[in-house]
Design an enzyme around this catalytic site. Structure first.
Site, short mmCIF file in Angstrom:
data_model
loop_
_atom_site.label_atom_id
_atom_site.label_comp_id
_atom_site.label_asym_id
_atom_site.label_seq_id
_atom_site.Cartn_x
_atom_site.Cartn_y
_atom_site.Cartn_z
N ARG A 1 0.85 -1.19 0.00
CA ARG A 1 0.00 0.00 0.00
C ARG A 1 0.89 1.24 0.00
NH1 ARG A 1 -1.84 0.89 4.31
NH2 ARG A 1 -1.11 -0.91 5.51
N TYR B 1 -1.46 -3.48 -7.01
CA TYR B 1 -1.14 -4.30 -5.84
C TYR B 1 -2.17 -4.18 -4.71
CZ TYR B 1 1.20 -6.72 -2.15
OH TYR B 1 1.47 -7.61 -1.17
N LYS C 1 -9.64 -2.40 1.68
CA LYS C 1 -9.36 -1.25 2.54
C LYS C 1 -10.15 -0.01 2.11
CE LYS C 1 -7.02 -3.73 5.18
NZ LYS C 1 -5.66 -4.04 5.32
N HIS D 1 -10.41 -2.41 11.49
CA HIS D 1 -9.31 -3.24 11.00
C HIS D 1 -9.05 -4.34 12.03
CE1 HIS D 1 -4.89 -3.26 9.31
NE2 HIS D 1 -5.63 -4.19 8.76
N SER E 1 -1.14 -3.36 10.24
CA SER E 1 -0.81 -4.27 9.15
C SER E 1 0.45 -5.08 9.47
CB SER E 1 -0.58 -3.46 7.88
OG SER E 1 -1.76 -2.74 7.58
N CYS F 1 0.97 -7.27 11.73
CA CYS F 1 1.26 -7.39 13.17
C CYS F 1 0.54 -8.56 13.82
CB CYS F 1 0.93 -6.09 13.89
SG CYS F 1 2.09 -4.76 13.49
N ASP G 1 -9.14 -9.77 8.96
CA ASP G 1 -8.64 -8.41 8.67
C ASP G 1 -9.64 -7.30 8.94
OD1 ASP G 1 -6.29 -6.99 7.64
OD2 ASP G 1 -7.53 -6.43 5.93
N ARG H 1 2.22 -12.08 -0.67
CA ARG H 1 0.93 -12.48 -0.08
C ARG H 1 0.31 -13.67 -0.79
NH1 ARG H 1 -1.52 -8.74 4.03
NH2 ARG H 1 0.12 -7.20 4.29
P1 GTP Z 1 -2.19 -7.57 7.38
O1 GTP Z 1 -2.71 -8.61 6.45
O2 GTP Z 1 -1.13 -6.71 6.77
O3 GTP Z 1 -3.27 -6.72 7.97
O4 GTP Z 1 -1.38 -8.34 8.53
P2 GTP Z 1 -1.79 -9.21 9.83
O5 GTP Z 1 -2.07 -8.30 10.97
O6 GTP Z 1 -2.84 -10.20 9.48
O7 GTP Z 1 -0.42 -9.96 10.17
P3 GTP Z 1 -0.02 -11.52 10.06
O8 GTP Z 1 -0.82 -12.39 10.97
O9 GTP Z 1 0.01 -11.89 8.64
O10 GTP Z 1 1.47 -11.49 10.63
C1 GTP Z 1 2.47 -10.69 10.06
C2 GTP Z 1 3.83 -11.17 10.50
O11 GTP Z 1 3.93 -11.18 11.93
C3 GTP Z 1 4.15 -12.59 10.03
O12 GTP Z 1 5.46 -12.64 9.54
C4 GTP Z 1 4.00 -13.42 11.27
O13 GTP Z 1 4.83 -14.55 11.25
C5 GTP Z 1 4.38 -12.44 12.40
N1 GTP Z 1 3.65 -12.77 13.65
C6 GTP Z 1 2.32 -12.98 13.78
N2 GTP Z 1 2.00 -13.31 15.06
C7 GTP Z 1 3.14 -13.29 15.76
C8 GTP Z 1 3.47 -13.53 17.15
O14 GTP Z 1 2.62 -13.84 17.99
N3 GTP Z 1 4.78 -13.39 17.49
C9 GTP Z 1 5.74 -13.04 16.58
N4 GTP Z 1 6.99 -12.93 17.01
N5 GTP Z 1 5.47 -12.82 15.27
C10 GTP Z 1 4.20 -12.93 14.87
C1 SPV Z 2 -2.83 -4.40 5.23
O1 SPV Z 2 -1.86 -3.77 4.78
O2 SPV Z 2 -3.36 -4.12 6.32
C2 SPV Z 2 -3.38 -5.54 4.47
C3 SPV Z 2 -2.88 -5.76 3.12
O3 SPV Z 2 -4.26 -6.23 4.95
S1 SPV Z 2 -3.61 -4.70 1.97
O4 SPV Z 2 -4.75 -5.36 1.36
O5 SPV Z 2 -2.58 -4.41 0.95
O6 SPV Z 2 -4.06 -3.49 2.62
MN MN Z 3 -4.80 -5.51 7.06
#
Ligand code: GTP
Ligand code: SPV
Ligand code: MN
Length: 592
Positions: free
Chosen positions: A69, A197, A206, A226, A248, A250, A277, A376
């Protein structure tokens, strides 16, 4: 063409401007999917992966300058700047139409314009909303097929109504200097130009389900957040649901699909994914807050997803999935990424399309990544082994707890509970997190990201805090509000808390608090667990380490309180209650 005069007129208008060679009205059929895939494979836009190992899976590589983004190119376009507020980029509405018009003008010459009708929310639900996206990208069409309920089903739901979100997308030159993601909440419109993208172009996600929907939610008395939605089933079969807002990349997808530690599985605990999400939240007839997931798929971060960290996600994307910007293993035409938990392929093609071998370094000696850190997978939610049986229930699921959290190497403790809804809104409004690869720009910089909505709130953030406070007054039985931080690090920069499945231990405490089953310790920042109340059995974490994770450092929090004051000062429409909470935090920290 469909039988809706408003839609037909608008599509004709947009086609006059963009001048495609043809217009294709999509119906969502399987035949249509096969036809588009075939065409995209023929042009190289999509690459067919190993259909034995990954049936129905395809690969797409974006431009190197188009991998995340772009918040600096994202605008809320309203008549008055005040309505976008200090945390959004703003463009005056008619100026934005005129400016982007010059970009869109003739931008689809020689190309096909696809008309994608789609629903955010389940079909037939009174809470669902219809959008139509016009795009010149087959990749966008194929993603929207997974992420939404799209095609005829959406036009059936719309009928002859003018009530839909108008989205226009053109790839343009894919030039970062000529890239604009514009939301027009006053007009239910989105114009996105110059990217191909993710969140920039899958306009249901979003742009609509957060930016436009948050605006609608304020007007109509609900909330678009979110947030992941996850259900926890106890050994007696009782289910409770929580929502969590993390910025994002996290951990939302991971928490939404977590597998409890063995001890809890053996006891009979189960975890069910409702969404990963976005949550649309409404007050139910029973006086509780109810959440629906408006999406139909997951657009998940690939790197770090392994059979150890998130097996459910890995199993979800074994079929019918689109992979974007991961690496291809040449040996068997499958995919790979850093942190997949399998050895790196001997011979791969990286996300840029170059040959790649393990251990390769760039001119500065830094390792070259095979997959982009924000690569992704786009996978259907119904593939998920732990998808909640009721995930498409039109009325949603009742929420017991709201969890805020971010990536903080220091300062924020593992978990605490807010003293009240008002205090919880304050905690959300002051959230901070280290930036990630999900958005273009520096990574690892601490920034304030209120409710994980800084990039996604479609209106003035001061009014948004006010809306949260008002909702709290209106919900007879509001969820309790918590804050978590899985990301504290030691002096060597290693995560102290094991995270992932072990986060269940913290969720257990959160639910015990919601159910009035456990006491807590009052600290300067909120209610914290008594260390012995977090079940650490087989976690590899001892009580002393946990105490460290829960510790609140007076100096750090004095600085935090000062930074919070500066952060909040930017909102000229800050509700007085939030200011009061900030002062109270300062006093409590001073008294530590
Ligand atoms: P968006 O799709 O961008 O909104 O992201 P999200 O909030 O769904 O994040 P996601 O669960 O995909 O995790 C993002 C990164 O954080 C990945 O590389 C995970 O491996 C890492 N991660 C997730 N949960 C944990 C955790 O509890 N501990 C640690 N150390 N890393 C984590
Ligand atoms: C984020 O960035 O919070 C996502 C991926 O979930 S995107 O769809 O690119 O916003
Ligand atoms: Mn997101």
């Amino acid at each position: 063409m469909y039988n809706n005069k408003y839609v037909n007129d608008w599509v004709a208008q947009m086609a006059l401007m963009t001048q495609p060679k043809e217009i294709v009205w999509l119906d969502g059929s399987e035949e249509e999917r096969d036809r588009l895939l075939k065409e995209a494979v023929a042009t190289g836009e999509m690459i067919e992966l190993n259909q034995e190992k990954l049936p129905g899976c395809y690969y797409h590589r974006t431009a190197v300058n188009d991998v995340a983004r772009v918040e600096h190119c994202t605008f809320i376009c309203t008549e008055h700047k005040e309505d976008a507020g200090p945390s959004n980029n703003w463009m005056e509405k008619s100026f934005a139409y005129a400016k982007l018009g010059t970009y869109f003008w003739g931008s689809m010459r020689g190309e096909t314009m696809y008309v994608i009708p789609y629903i955010m929310g389940s079909a037939g639900s009174p809470f669902s909303k219809v959008g139509i996206e016009l795009t010149d990208s087959i990749y966008v069409v194929l993603n929207m097929r997974i992420m939404t309920r799209m095609g005829k089903i959406a036009m059936d739901q719309l009928g002859d109504s003018p009530d839909y979100i108008k989205g226009l997308h053109a790839k343009g030159e894919v030039d970062p200097e000529r890239r604009f993601i514009c939301q027009f909440p006053e007009d239910n419109a989105i114009w996105s130009y110059g990217s191909a993208y993710g969140g920039n172009v899958l306009l249901g996600k979003k742009c609509f389900a957060l930016r436009i929907a948050s605006w609608l939610g304020r007007k109509e008395g609900w909330m678009a957040e979110h947030m992941l939605i996850v259900g926890i089933e106890d050994p007696q079969g009782n289910k409770q649901y929580v929502c969590a807002a993390f910025p994002s990349a996290c951990g939302k997808t991971n928490l939404a699909m977590l597998i409890p530690p063995k001890k809890f599985r053996d006891m009979g605990y189960k975890v069910w994914t409702v969404g990963d999400d976005i949550a649309w939240l409404r007050i139910g007839e029973d006086g509780r807050l109810w959440a629906v997931n408006p999406e139909a798929g997951f657009f998940g971060v690939a790197p770090g997803t392994s059979m150890k960290s998130n097996p459910n996600a890995l199993l979800t994307c074994k079929q019918g999935t689109i992979y974007t910007n991961v690496a291809i293993d040449k040996k068997d035409n499958t995919v790979w990424w850093e942190g997949m938990g399998t050895p790196a392929p001997e011979d791969a093609i990286d996300w840029k399309g170059n040959d790649w071998k393990p251990g390769q370094v760039d001119e500065n000696g830094a390792p070259i990544k095979a997959a982009h850190p924000n690569s992704r997978f786009t996978a259907p939610a119904k593939n998920c082994p732990c998808i909640a049986p009721n995930w498409e229930d039109p009325k949603g699921v009742p929420i017991s707890a709201i969890i805020f959290g971010g990536r903080r190497a220091k300062v924020a403790p593992l978990v605490y509970q807010s003293f009240s809804w008002e205090h919880g809104v304050f905690v959300g409004s002051t959230m901070a997190s280290e930036t990630t690869a999900a958005a273009a720009g520096a990574v690892g910089v601490v920034r304030r990201d209120p409710m994980a909505m800084k990039p996604f709130c479609g209106y003035n953030m001061g009014d948004y805090f006010g809306h949260w406070l008002e909702m709290g007054e209106k919900i007879p039985n509001p969820p309790k509000i918590f804050n978590v931080n899985w990301f504290r690090t030691d002096d060597e920069g290693h995560f102290i808390w094991p995270g992932f499945g072990d986060n269940f231990r913290v969720i257990q405490w959160i639910l015990a608090r919601c159910n009035g089953k456990v006491d807590a310790v009052k600290t300067a920042v909120g209610y914290e667990p008594r260390p012995e109340d977090i079940d650490l059995e087989d976690s590899g974490v001892d009580l002393e380490t946990l105490k460290g994770l829960l510790s609140i450092d007076k100096d750090a929090w004095e600085q935090e309180a000062a930074e919070i004051e500066t952060h909040l000062a930017q909102f000229e429409k800050l509700p007085p209650e939030i200011k009061k909470q900030a002062d109270a935090l300062k006093d409590r920290v001073a008294g530590m």
